[in-house]
Design a protein around this motif. Structure first.
Motif, PDB file in Angstrom:
ATOM      1  N   HIS A  46      -9.616   2.775  -7.892  1.00  0.00           N
ATOM      2  CA  HIS A  46      -8.356   3.018  -8.607  1.00  0.00           C
ATOM      3  C   HIS A  46      -7.180   2.354  -7.885  1.00  0.00           C
ATOM      4  N   ALA A  47      -7.165   2.456  -6.552  1.00  0.00           N
ATOM      5  CA  ALA A  47      -6.080   1.861  -5.774  1.00  0.00           C
ATOM      6  C   ALA A  47      -6.012   0.357  -6.010  1.00  0.00           C
ATOM      7  N   GLU A  48      -7.153  -0.301  -6.058  1.00  0.00           N
ATOM      8  CA  GLU A  48      -7.174  -1.751  -6.277  1.00  0.00           C
ATOM      9  C   GLU A  48      -6.740  -2.103  -7.697  1.00  0.00           C
ATOM     10  N   ARG A  49      -7.028  -1.221  -8.664  1.00  0.00           N
ATOM     11  CA  ARG A  49      -6.576  -1.451 -10.035  1.00  0.00           C
ATOM     12  C   ARG A  49      -5.045  -1.371 -10.108  1.00  0.00           C
ATOM     13  N   VAL A  50      -4.472  -0.380  -9.447  1.00  0.00           N
ATOM     14  CA  VAL A  50      -3.005  -0.271  -9.415  1.00  0.00           C
ATOM     15  C   VAL A  50      -2.408  -1.466  -8.688  1.00  0.00           C
ATOM     16  N   GLY A 110     -10.925  -1.356 -17.326  1.00  0.00           N
ATOM     17  CA  GLY A 110     -10.736  -1.859 -18.677  1.00  0.00           C
ATOM     18  C   GLY A 110      -9.736  -1.102 -19.512  1.00  0.00           C
ATOM     19  N   THR A 111      -9.058  -0.098 -18.950  1.00  0.00           N
ATOM     20  CA  THR A 111      -8.111   0.692 -19.747  1.00  0.00           C
ATOM     21  C   THR A 111      -6.661   0.283 -19.545  1.00  0.00           C
ATOM     22  N   VAL A 112      -6.393  -0.658 -18.637  1.00  0.00           N
ATOM     23  CA  VAL A 112      -5.017  -1.126 -18.448  1.00  0.00           C
ATOM     24  C   VAL A 112      -4.698  -2.127 -19.561  1.00  0.00           C
ATOM     25  N   THR A 154      -2.397  -4.489 -10.966  1.00  0.00           N
ATOM     26  CA  THR A 154      -1.392  -4.328 -12.018  1.00  0.00           C
ATOM     27  C   THR A 154       0.007  -4.575 -11.459  1.00  0.00           C
ATOM     28  N   ALA A 155       0.288  -4.033 -10.268  1.00  0.00           N
ATOM     29  CA  ALA A 155       1.607  -4.214  -9.660  1.00  0.00           C
ATOM     30  C   ALA A 155       1.852  -5.673  -9.285  1.00  0.00           C
ATOM     31  N   VAL A 156       0.827  -6.341  -8.781  1.00  0.00           N
ATOM     32  CA  VAL A 156       0.959  -7.756  -8.423  1.00  0.00           C
ATOM     33  C   VAL A 156       1.187  -8.604  -9.674  1.00  0.00           C
ATOM     34  N   ASP A 157       0.503  -8.265 -10.775  1.00  0.00           N
ATOM     35  CA  ASP A 157       0.718  -8.949 -12.051  1.00  0.00           C
ATOM     36  C   ASP A 157       2.157  -8.757 -12.517  1.00  0.00           C
ATOM     37  N   MET A 176      -2.962   5.154 -15.463  1.00  0.00           N
ATOM     38  CA  MET A 176      -3.262   6.583 -15.408  1.00  0.00           C
ATOM     39  C   MET A 176      -4.682   6.946 -15.817  1.00  0.00           C
ATOM     40  N   ARG A 177      -5.327   6.160 -16.658  1.00  0.00           N
ATOM     41  CA  ARG A 177      -6.679   6.495 -17.124  1.00  0.00           C
ATOM     42  C   ARG A 177      -7.717   6.430 -15.998  1.00  0.00           C
ATOM     43  N   ARG A 178      -7.448   5.676 -14.959  1.00  0.00           N
ATOM     44  CA  ARG A 178      -8.335   5.579 -13.799  1.00  0.00           C
ATOM     45  C   ARG A 178      -9.717   5.019 -14.151  1.00  0.00           C
TER      46      ARG A 178
END
Length: 498
Positions: free
Chosen positions: A325-329, A444-446, A332-335, A439-441
């Motif tokens: 989850h941390a890597e997904r956030v 593929g949900t972002v 997203t933040a880097v994008d 938030m979905r954690r």
């Protein structure tokens, strides 16, 4: 279950003796003890380079303090080294005989070249940087200069000038005048003359200082409301502040501790010479130096990643964070950062990495409890050792984590010194939106989102119909838009046409 073994490094420097004791925990080093005493060994050298009995007594007395701690550490996990003054002393054997008896351990007198290499090793393990990096360590009787990349030292020198010897040579009577500073600076430039060309020819992308002088400078600048980066104009301004005091015994600068007061003007003069001769644009404080290099040499670890990445990985493991989850956030933040970097004039060098680590570590406060997790996260960051992060970078990271949800708290964002207050606020806005989108954690949900920015205006665009079927995130995004608008930052949430 037995604890991991202890390791100790002792540095018998020309100004101070230091002992560092560590234990390896979750892939990172945890400091168990630090002991430092100002011995001023270099001040005890006479014109024939003989150490005075008084200087040796000061050294032995300090080593008696260290010896008690060493009794609990395996001998193979201890390294004790002497540097410039002990290299120069013609009666060094007299000092060493008693010193080794007191410590019950051997002492190595390392060459200037080995000292420079070990300093670079400590810096490369504890400080972040890409490309060639110039490392400067102003000691009591020598100054080490190294250019290296990652773990490899490419060019190194150990020069016969230091803050204790320059104090004796140029400020011995305590007078702080323009003339004395010019003399000290010119003398340092003369020493640099033989090596400057090679350093400028090889070049560097970033510069870090590993000495007490640089640490003192950073503390002064932060206390005076300046950024942590050392520049020549800031050094010249501090020189004028020192000259205005007139004498060493009247020297008072906001942020300068009593411990560093005596050798500060001489270290400052050497640093000004380095900036002018080498054309250094800016410098930050290194996370470690000689002692850390000795410790990592004992451990025999390999350089597998950036110092800040090692620290973040250690914290993720230690606090059992959800790495996926941390890597997904983070992604997203880097994008989000990449989409608004230009119009928002965000610093890729200073801002982007800290946003990245804030995203990775945003849940660290949950190890205490949920309700005040942002405050707990900020507290942990403020009070934990984080190799690779400068003090100002830690403050920015703490401020971002403190502002990850709920109402904005501007004071921490405004008081950090890594980026401007406006940039820090904009990074916080991006982090908060990224957290909601994730938030979905679940992989593929972002949503595929786009951001448009102009001054403080921000528009978040989502796919057509997304808001109608993702009720929770849609609600949280609308609340966040309201919060940002209340702060005076125009923010809109729209859907793209199909």
């Amino acid at each position: 279950m037995s604890s991991t073994p202890l390791y100790a490094a002792i540095d018998l420097g020309s100004n101070s003796f230091h002992m560092l004791v560590v234990r390896e925990v979750a892939g990172a080093l945890r400091t168990v003890a630090k002991v430092k005493r100002k011995v001023r060994l270099a001040a005890g050298l006479d014109e024939q380079f003989r150490l005075s009995r008084a200087a040796m007594e000061r050294g032995w007395d300090c080593l008696r303090l260290f010896s008690e701690q060493l009794q609990d550490i395996p001998p193979e996990n201890i390294r004790v080294v002497g540097t410039a003054t002990l290299r120069l002393a013609t009666n060094v054997e007299e000092f060493l005989a008693e010193a080794e008896r007191v410590l019950n351990h051997g002492i190595e007198i390392i060459s200037g070249e080995e000292e420079a290499k070990t300093i670079y090793e400590g810096v490369s393990w504890t400080s972040a940087g890409e490309g060639n990096r110039l490392v400067i360590d102003i000691g009591g009787a020598s100054t080490e200069l190294v250019i290296g990349e990652q773990s490899e030292a490419k060019l190194l020198s150990s020069l016969h000038m230091g803050c204790v010897t320059w104090l004796s040579n140029h400020f011995g009577d305590g007078v702080l005048s323009q003339e004395r500073f010019v003399q000290a600076i010119d003398a340092a430039k003369a020493v640099l003359g033989d090596v400057a060309h090679d350093y400028r020819l090889l070049g560097w992308k970033s510069c870090v200082g590993a000495s007490g002088t640089v640490q003192a400078l950073q503390e002064i600048m932060l206390a005076q409301g300046k950024s942590e980066r050392v520049t020549l104009p800031k050094l010249q301004e501090l020189m004028q502040q020192a000259i205005a005091c007139g004498r060493l015994d009247r020297l008072q600068l906001e942020g300068l501790t009593a411990e560093r007061l005596t050798v500060f003007p001489s270290g400052l003069a050497i640093l000004i010479a380095l900036f002018e001769v080498l054309g250094i644009e800016s410098m930050t404080l290194a996370g470690g130096a000689l002692r850390e290099g000795l410790i990592y040499g004992l451990l025999g670890n390999s350089h597998d990643c950036d110092a800040r990445d090692r620290t973040a990985n250690s914290l993720i493991n230690r606090y059992q964070l959800d790495r996926e989850h941390a890597e997904r956030v983070r992604d997203t933040a880097v994008d989000a950062f990449a989409q608004v970097q230009g119009p928002w004039r965000l610093s890729r060098r200073y801002g982007r990495p800290i946003l990245r680590y804030a995203a990775l570590l945003h849940e660290i406060g949950l190890c205490i409890e949920y309700k005040k997790a942002p405050q707990h996260a900020a507290y942990i960051i403020d009070n934990i050792d984080m190799p690779g992060f400068t003090p100002a970078q830690k403050k920015l990271l703490s401020a971002l984590l403190f502002n990850q949800r709920d109402d904005f708290k501007l004071e921490p964002l405004e008081k950090q010194g890594a980026v401007t207050a406006r940039q820090a606020i904009r990074l916080a806005r991006l982090l908060r939106l990224s957290l909601i989108l994730c938030m979905r954690r679940t992989q593929g949900t972002v949503p595929a989102f786009t951001l448009q920015a102009d001054e403080d205006d921000l528009i978040l665009a989502l796919p057509k119909g997304w808001l109608d079927v993702h009720y929770l995130r849609a609600s949280e995004l609308r609340l966040e838009v309201e919060r940002q608008q209340k702060m005076g930052w125009p923010t809109r949430l729209i859907e793209r046409e199909a």
